[in-house]
Design an enzyme around this catalytic site. Structure first.
Site, mmCIF file in Angstrom:
data_model
loop_
_atom_site.group_PDB
_atom_site.id
_atom_site.type_symbol
_atom_site.label_atom_id
_atom_site.label_comp_id
_atom_site.label_asym_id
_atom_site.label_seq_id
_atom_site.Cartn_x
_atom_site.Cartn_y
_atom_site.Cartn_z
ATOM 1 N N GLY A 175 0.848 -1.180 0.000
ATOM 2 C CA GLY A 175 0.000 0.000 0.000
ATOM 3 C C GLY A 175 0.883 1.229 0.000
ATOM 4 N N ALA B 46 11.463 0.904 -5.732
ATOM 5 C CA ALA B 46 12.447 1.928 -5.351
ATOM 6 C C ALA B 46 12.636 1.950 -3.841
ATOM 7 C CB ALA B 46 11.974 3.299 -5.830
ATOM 8 N N TYR C 201 9.021 -3.298 4.150
ATOM 9 C CA TYR C 201 8.582 -3.620 2.782
ATOM 10 C C TYR C 201 9.776 -3.644 1.823
ATOM 11 C CZ TYR C 201 6.397 -2.403 -1.759
ATOM 12 O OH TYR C 201 6.044 -2.338 -3.085
ATOM 13 N N LYS D 62 11.681 -6.711 -0.430
ATOM 14 C CA LYS D 62 11.927 -6.614 -1.878
ATOM 15 C C LYS D 62 13.395 -6.916 -2.178
ATOM 16 C CE LYS D 62 7.926 -5.196 -3.652
ATOM 17 N NZ LYS D 62 7.109 -6.151 -4.417
ATOM 18 N N LYS E 95 -8.917 13.802 -2.556
ATOM 19 C CA LYS E 95 -9.195 14.948 -1.680
ATOM 20 C C LYS E 95 -9.687 16.149 -2.501
ATOM 21 C CE LYS E 95 -5.802 13.566 1.789
ATOM 22 N NZ LYS E 95 -4.506 13.843 2.433
ATOM 23 N N GLN F 35 8.802 17.404 0.601
ATOM 24 C CA GLN F 35 9.415 16.138 0.197
ATOM 25 C C GLN F 35 9.214 15.936 -1.313
ATOM 26 O OE1 GLN F 35 6.682 16.550 2.049
ATOM 27 N NE2 GLN F 35 5.355 14.756 2.126
ATOM 28 N N THR F 36 10.190 15.336 -1.959
ATOM 29 C CA THR F 36 10.123 15.200 -3.419
ATOM 30 C C THR F 36 10.015 13.724 -3.834
ATOM 31 O OG1 THR F 36 12.536 15.221 -3.495
ATOM 32 C CG2 THR F 36 11.413 17.292 -3.990
ATOM 33 N N ARG G 26 13.218 11.365 -3.484
ATOM 34 C CA ARG G 26 13.501 10.124 -4.240
ATOM 35 C C ARG G 26 13.258 10.376 -5.720
ATOM 36 N NH1 ARG G 26 10.529 5.003 -2.140
ATOM 37 N NH2 ARG G 26 12.374 4.911 -0.808
HETATM 38 P P1 NAD Z 1 -1.894 -3.805 -5.710
HETATM 39 O O1 NAD Z 1 -2.051 -3.898 -4.223
HETATM 40 O O2 NAD Z 1 -2.872 -3.011 -6.467
HETATM 41 O O3 NAD Z 1 -1.842 -5.274 -6.346
HETATM 42 C C1 NAD Z 1 -1.296 -6.371 -5.688
HETATM 43 C C2 NAD Z 1 -2.272 -7.518 -5.799
HETATM 44 O O4 NAD Z 1 -1.704 -8.680 -5.159
HETATM 45 C C3 NAD Z 1 -3.606 -7.232 -5.084
HETATM 46 O O5 NAD Z 1 -4.697 -7.306 -6.000
HETATM 47 C C4 NAD Z 1 -3.695 -8.309 -4.032
HETATM 48 O O6 NAD Z 1 -4.999 -8.815 -3.801
HETATM 49 C C5 NAD Z 1 -2.777 -9.391 -4.603
HETATM 50 N N1 NAD Z 1 -2.334 -10.316 -3.556
HETATM 51 C C6 NAD Z 1 -1.897 -9.995 -2.302
HETATM 52 N N2 NAD Z 1 -1.659 -11.105 -1.597
HETATM 53 C C7 NAD Z 1 -1.942 -12.156 -2.420
HETATM 54 C C8 NAD Z 1 -1.900 -13.563 -2.245
HETATM 55 N N3 NAD Z 1 -1.516 -14.106 -1.078
HETATM 56 N N4 NAD Z 1 -2.252 -14.350 -3.285
HETATM 57 C C9 NAD Z 1 -2.663 -13.794 -4.459
HETATM 58 N N5 NAD Z 1 -2.732 -12.480 -4.683
HETATM 59 C C10 NAD Z 1 -2.378 -11.665 -3.660
HETATM 60 O O7 NAD Z 1 -0.415 -3.277 -5.951
HETATM 61 P P2 NAD Z 1 0.241 -2.680 -7.276
HETATM 62 O O8 NAD Z 1 0.398 -1.226 -7.068
HETATM 63 O O9 NAD Z 1 -0.481 -3.179 -8.478
HETATM 64 O O10 NAD Z 1 1.692 -3.338 -7.206
HETATM 65 C C11 NAD Z 1 2.037 -4.503 -7.957
HETATM 66 C C12 NAD Z 1 3.470 -4.901 -7.623
HETATM 67 O O11 NAD Z 1 4.353 -3.810 -7.886
HETATM 68 C C13 NAD Z 1 3.710 -5.272 -6.158
HETATM 69 O O12 NAD Z 1 4.673 -6.275 -6.067
HETATM 70 C C14 NAD Z 1 4.258 -3.995 -5.568
HETATM 71 O O13 NAD Z 1 5.025 -4.256 -4.412
HETATM 72 C C15 NAD Z 1 5.089 -3.491 -6.731
HETATM 73 N N6 NAD Z 1 5.330 -2.035 -6.683
HETATM 74 C C16 NAD Z 1 4.313 -1.154 -6.888
HETATM 75 C C17 NAD Z 1 4.558 0.210 -6.864
HETATM 76 C C18 NAD Z 1 3.462 1.222 -7.113
HETATM 77 O O14 NAD Z 1 3.770 2.419 -7.140
HETATM 78 N N7 NAD Z 1 2.212 0.830 -7.297
HETATM 79 C C19 NAD Z 1 5.849 0.691 -6.606
HETATM 80 C C20 NAD Z 1 6.867 -0.235 -6.377
HETATM 81 C C21 NAD Z 1 6.592 -1.593 -6.443
#
Ligand code: NAD
Length: 322
Positions: free
Chosen positions: A75, A116, A146, A150, A197, A215-216, A281
């Site tokens: 999140g 990141a 988190y 990663k 918002k 913050q950037t 960042r």
């Molecule tokens: P998101 O939360 O929208 O999607 C992740 C999905 O994984 C969710 O739908 C969730 O239900 C599913 N999930 C969680 N636990 C699970 C389980 N046990 N079994 C099956 N499914 C499961 O997140 P996102 O923004 O789409 O991110 C996708 C990936 O990219 C993630 O690995 C996240 O860490 C990475 N990431 C995202 C961002 C970003 O800015 N959104 C930045 C860096 C990394």
């Protein structure tokens, strides 16, 4: 070609599944729940499963050519600063199971969505941050649990490649945003939260910013992210690679940009008690340009306008339904 998209009920996974589906690939989509907003169709098979269970991962990876692993317990800053143990446990289980199952079942290529958030806090103390290069990740000091998970999984990918011959691709996403993303409930990120918002505010209202607003960050539009994943998977580059924008903005200026797009007259209020994450960042895109001959390029203003319009419209439709 048959591909498996893990986390396809989520924001990036949903967009990616749709992109691959439109390209004509056979797409199997898996998630533990389906509360995302991506319009169907985005896959040929939609499977509900918990990837923390090895048997589920084993069954899903049989006969699959490529795996895109985007499932995660995650999140925005409000979530990842509060939750440590569950994030680390759930994500480590998912990633270990998916790497092992993919190896056993002969998956030809495995994509891992890193972040990141792996970068050390000591490189991100100044709002005028020097953009982060891939090699900056070590010596490690991510600011949140988190990010540590990663980093662990990046190393796990490297170990599976070296010891078991799994062909891996690893992207470090930098703040991905766009339409069809979560914008309320506690897991939303800054751009979506600010759009919400502003969309809910009336002329003359105040909207709250977390921290002092100085913050950037850089924010990468979802279409660029998906295009980057596709290009990386089709390349022969198997080291971690930034997928991010290098257009740096303060959170305060981002809020002002959204207010301007909305056409409303709003004031900003700063809540210093709220988490703001690292001070600055940005993504250094030298490497991605070098290895893919491409980099994310959607201007923030363009992407934010599309995102704001979607969130505003979605909120309006929901209010009408009540
Ligand atoms: P998101 O939360 O929208 O999607 C992740 C999905 O994984 C969710 O739908 C969730 O239900 C599913 N999930 C969680 N636990 C699970 C389980 N046990 N079994 C099956 N499914 C499961 O997140 P996102 O923004 O789409 O991110 C996708 C990936 O990219 C993630 O690995 C996240 O860490 C990475 N990431 C995202 C961002 C970003 O800015 N959104 C930045 C860096 C990394």
């Amino acid at each position: 070609m048959k591909v498996l998209v893990c986390g396809a009920g989520g924001f990036i996974g949903g967009h990616l599944a749709k992109f691959l589906y439109k390209k004509g690939l056979y797409v199997i989509a898996v998630d533990i729940k389906w509360d995302g907003f991506i319009p169907e169709p985005f896959c040929h098979e939609k499977i509900t499963g918990d990837l923390r269970e090895f048997e589920v991962c084993d069954a899903l990876t049989k006969g699959v050519d490529w795996v895109f692993q985007l499932a995660a317990d995650m999140g925005g800053i409000g979530y990842i600063t509060q939750v440590g143990a569950d994030i680390m446990k759930n994500n480590a289980l998912i990633n270990i199971n998916m790497l092992e199952a993919s190896t056993r079942n002969g998956v030809k290529r495995f994509f891992f969505s890193s972040s990141a958030c792996v970068y050390p806090e000591y490189k991100q103390l100044d709002p005028n941050v020097t953009a982060l290069k891939e090699e900056d990740a070590i010596p490690a000091q991510p600011d949140q649990f988190y990010g540590w998970e990663k980093l662990f999984t990046e190393k796990l990918c490297e170990a599976y490649k070296r010891d078991k011959g799994l062909d891996v691709r690893v992207a470090r996403f930098h703040n991905i945003y766009g339409p069809y993303g979560v914008y309320e409930g506690g897991r939303e990120k800054a751009p979506a939260a600010l759009c919400r918002k502003v969309a809910l505010a009336r002329d003359g209202d105040e909207i709250e910013i977390w921290g002092d607003g100085k913050q950037t960050r850089s924010f990468c539009y979802i279409d660029d992210c998906v295009e980057g994943i596709w290009r990386l998977m089709n390349s022969d580059y198997d080291q971690p690679l930034n997928i991010g924008s290098d257009e740096l903005v303060t959170i305060e200026d981002l809020a002002k940009m959204i207010i301007e797009i909305s056409g409303k007259k709003l004031r900003l209020k700063y809540d210093l008690s709220k988490p703001q994450g690292v001070r600055g960042r940005n993504s250094d895109n030298t490497k991605i340009k070098q290895v893919l001959g491409w980099a994310p390029s959607t201007p923030l203003k363009v992407g934010i306008e599309r995102t704001y319009r979607w969130i505003e419209q979605h909120i309006r439709e929901r209010l009408r339904e009540r």
